[in-house]
Structures are given as C-alpha cells and as structure tokens.
Design an enzyme around this catalytic site. Sequence first.
Site, PDB file in Angstrom:
ATOM      1  N   ARG A 167       0.960  -1.244  -0.114  1.00  0.00           N
ATOM      2  CA  ARG A 167       0.035   0.050  -0.261  1.00  0.00           C
ATOM      3  C   ARG A 167       0.840   1.102  -0.040  1.00  0.00           C
ATOM      4  O   ARG A 167       1.426   1.696   0.943  1.00  0.00           O
ATOM      5  CB  ARG A 167      -0.934  -0.113   1.193  1.00  0.00           C
ATOM      6  CG  ARG A 167      -1.671   1.276   1.309  1.00  0.00           C
ATOM      7  CD  ARG A 167      -2.975   1.184   2.061  1.00  0.00           C
ATOM      8  NE  ARG A 167      -2.734   1.094   3.497  1.00  0.00           N
ATOM      9  CZ  ARG A 167      -3.582   1.224   4.589  1.00  0.00           C
ATOM     10  NH1 ARG A 167      -4.956   1.456   4.134  1.00  0.00           N
ATOM     11  NH2 ARG A 167      -3.244   1.019   5.779  1.00  0.00           N
ATOM     12  N   ASP A 449      -4.702   3.167  14.000  1.00  0.00           N
ATOM     13  CA  ASP A 449      -3.815   3.762  13.077  1.00  0.00           C
ATOM     14  C   ASP A 449      -4.126   5.128  12.869  1.00  0.00           C
ATOM     15  O   ASP A 449      -5.062   5.508  13.317  1.00  0.00           O
ATOM     16  CB  ASP A 449      -3.478   2.538  11.800  1.00  0.00           C
ATOM     17  CG  ASP A 449      -4.910   2.646  10.945  1.00  0.00           C
ATOM     18  OD1 ASP A 449      -5.951   3.314  11.350  1.00  0.00           O
ATOM     19  OD2 ASP A 449      -5.092   1.853   9.982  1.00  0.00           O
TER      20      ASP A 449
END
Length: 530
Positions: A167, A449
């Site tokens: 990613r 996160d």
Amino acid sequence: MSLDLPSGVQINAPILPGFDTILTRPALEFVAKLHRTFEPRRQELLAARVERAKRLDAGERPDFLAETKAIRDGDWKIAPIPPALQCRRVEITGPVDAKMVINAFNSGADSYMTDFEDSNSPSWTNQIQGQINISRAIRRTLTLEQSSPAGTKTYRLNDKVATLQVRPRGWHLEEKHVLTDGKRVHGGLFDFGLFMFHNGKEMAQRGTGPFFYLPKIENHLEARLWNDVFVLTQNELGLPQGTIKATVLIETILAAFEMDEILYELREHSAGLNAGRWDYIFSCIKKFKSDRDFCLADRAKVTMTAPFMRAYALLLLQICHKRGAPAIGGMSALIPIKNDPVKNEAAMAGIIADKRRDATDGYDGGWVAHPGLVEASMKEFVEVLGDRPNQFEKQRPDVQVSAADLLDFRPEEPITEAGLRMNINVGIHYLGAWLAGNGCVPIHNLMEDAATAEISRSQVWQWIRTPKGVLEDGRRITADLVRHLVPEELAKIKAGGFVGKFDRAAEIFTTMSTQDEFAEFLTLPLYEEI
C-alpha cells in the site's frame, strides 16, 4: 554518503547505510518520470476534491452518477485474477519495520499488505528502510536479531510465506525529502515507483505480483490516474500490460457511489475492492461535517451493523462478485490481550463474530492486524468456503441499496462523556506515538492507526458544532469542555509509561478539534513535524 542524482532531482535527507541500494540513479530517474508525467493531473484531482467538498458543505448530497449509468448497467467483468490472488481468506496488514514484515509473512495468512500509509509513520528512515526490508524479504534475505535479558532472538522467513501486497501513500500525501524540478514528489508515486523499479520484474517472474492496495480514492477519475500510472510503468519496465494488480480500498463515502466505475477504470489491473471501515467512518464525518442534522454516536457504537455501514458493505460485495472481482472485508480493531484471559476471550469472540458475518455475507476474505488473529479468522472463512478459494458465485441479487441507504447515518446516540474522553485519549496517544515514529499503536486493547485517530479528532470537532452534540447527561459538548478534559487524558497517558511526544500531541489535538477550520487530514500538518 552522497548519491549520483538525476538532473532536477534533490534529496534533502540523510543517506544512511544501505539507502544507496534503493535510491539509485535509474530508480530516481523513474520516479522523476512518474512525477513529471502525472503531477499535473494529481493537482487537478486534488483541486476537484476541494470543490466537491465545498458543494457538500453547501448541502449537496452524493448520488450515483447519471453520466456513468451505462457502466453500472453494462455486462462486463474485470480481467482474470492471477492464481496468487485467488485465495485471500485472511489478509494481515501492518507497517514496514523488519520484525513486522517477517512476522506477517510467516503468520499463516494468505496475504500480507505491507503498509507505507496509515499504519506507518512516514519518516524518511521508515520509508526507505521499509523499501530495503521488503526488497530483502522478496529475495528471502531478510533477517533480524533482537537482544533481551532472556537472550537473543533471531527472526527469519519461513519456506511458505503470505502473498505480498503493497500500500503506497494516498493521492493527498507528498514526500517532502525528495524534490523534482523544485517540487515535492507525490508520496504514493515515490513509494510505488521505487518498489516497482527494484521488485516489479522479480515478482512477475515468481508469479507473485506485483500487487498493490490503493488508499483514499474518492472517485473513478482518481482510479483512472492510477491505471494510467500502471500502464506507463509496465511499458517502462518491460512488463506485459495487466501484470500489475491492485485492490482499491473503498474508504470514502464518495467512492461508495462509484464502485462499479472504479472497477471499470482498473479492469485490466483490478484485484477487487476492500471495505476499509475506519477511514470510511472518518470520511462520512468529514464530508457531512457542516450538516447540522448529521451526528454519529460514540465511536464504539458505530459498528458494521449500523445502517449506513451495512448498506455499504453489502453493495461492495454485490458489485465485486457481479464483476468477477474479490470482495475483501475490513479490519476489526480488536487484538489479543495476553494478560487478561477474560478480556482476551471477549476480544476473540468479537473477531470471530466479525469474520463470521463477512464470510456468511459472501466476502472472500478479511483483514486482521495481528498474527495471533490469523488462525481464528481463517477458521471462520474455511467453515463457509470449504476448499473453494473464494465465493464469486455468491451474487447476492437480494441486495438492493439506494443512495438513501448509504446516507442513513445512524446511530446518532448515545454520546457519552466516556466516549468523548476516549476520543481525546486515543487521539493524543496515537498522535504522540506517530510523532515519535510509530504509526501502528495498541491503545486500550485496540490496534489504532491514522484512520481511527482521524475518527477521534473529527468526531470531537463535529460534536462541538452540531446541535445534536449533547452528552447523555444533557451537557453540550463545547470547545471549553474539550480543553478541560485534555489535560486529564494527557495525564492518564503519561502515567501509563508509553513512549511518545504526548505534550505536543495534546497541543495539536486540542487545536485541530476546536479550531474553526476543519483540517482535511490530520497527517498533513503532522508530517511537517517529523
């Protein structure tokens, strides 16, 4: 250490040992080509985001696009999925430090999404060392030794490892340490370009990639830009068109109205869609922040069974399978709790219920954030799928989702003092860890996160401004109340002995949650401080 830099390229950061193996002249020339080719379109798309946000603030409501109805109604499928991506029952995600890379590859998951984005604090060292770690892992040369009072532990890759997916950073993020023709390069093209230059052919020859996850996309034109990046990259590196495959995270409310179109734009390079739940909730708050009728309850109450989340998850599943594409479920934030058997049992029950719902609905797999969750999650998918790699045949013609369903924002209550305090606490704790270089942080037995930190600060900002921002006991949520609670939550974090720049984090959280202007992304101003 000095580098042989291409014309027009500057690096304003230390070149640590080993960095020269990644920051080679040919690799940087390739990144510069990506920048020069695509930066104007990236800027146009970012400007279009701003204009769309203004229309939403003025009361516009999203709907399915009239001009792309033929794509939604058309009979087409994405290109065939390569063997390495046909079975994705459990995917583990995490940042690019060596220990995480090795543990994730060895976890028993089908796939590992290595993350240069939301679970990674994008310091210069993290980004370049992460490229080194992944490059070595692909070639099976990555090892790690860690010493402790109990002795030295060596981490090595197993013979059988998870399939790698990468990613890169989203379209809004830049790499401030690398300039081309005097301008910062886009962080995602930097991550993608370096990875592809060093590993693209290697992975293609192994039949294991290159595969990617694409974050924060808001519409099909942003997907089209990635597709054009892939076409140019494959031409430049001598790879057959369609070699690159990418799964798009549907983690913005606007993208949910264009899922067919996003798959269509990437149809030669698509590996399906993922229901990125946490950023999706943040996106809903952000896009409707000025709507005085919009309000969401405590974060803990906004689950995948909330009406708007259920509608989005089922529509994603239906669209993917109609188009021959994998549908991957999002990540529960629950993690194992080693020192409390009772809480651990409850956490594992939550994980099992989450994956069981996804598997029963028809999803082909789902995410976890911890190796300790792979086995239990795998069991739920195996129970439904048996020895089938996926559930593409589960077409779900029963699913009927309207624009109104996607915009059915409930629950609106309760909003509790405990929930407000939790947002403040998580926001400060995560920001403090992020500023100190850690982007994936266990807080109160949840893996947090950037997405969950974004929910925390955007929800507080919005509660202050909506007439519905009232606590269960009748008190209005005000900027003064937030400023009163911040020192108390900061003291709790400090008392826990955690590592982070928490005083500065408290200042940033207070400012960003109480200031008049809403900051588009938490990480943009923070990035200037690392």
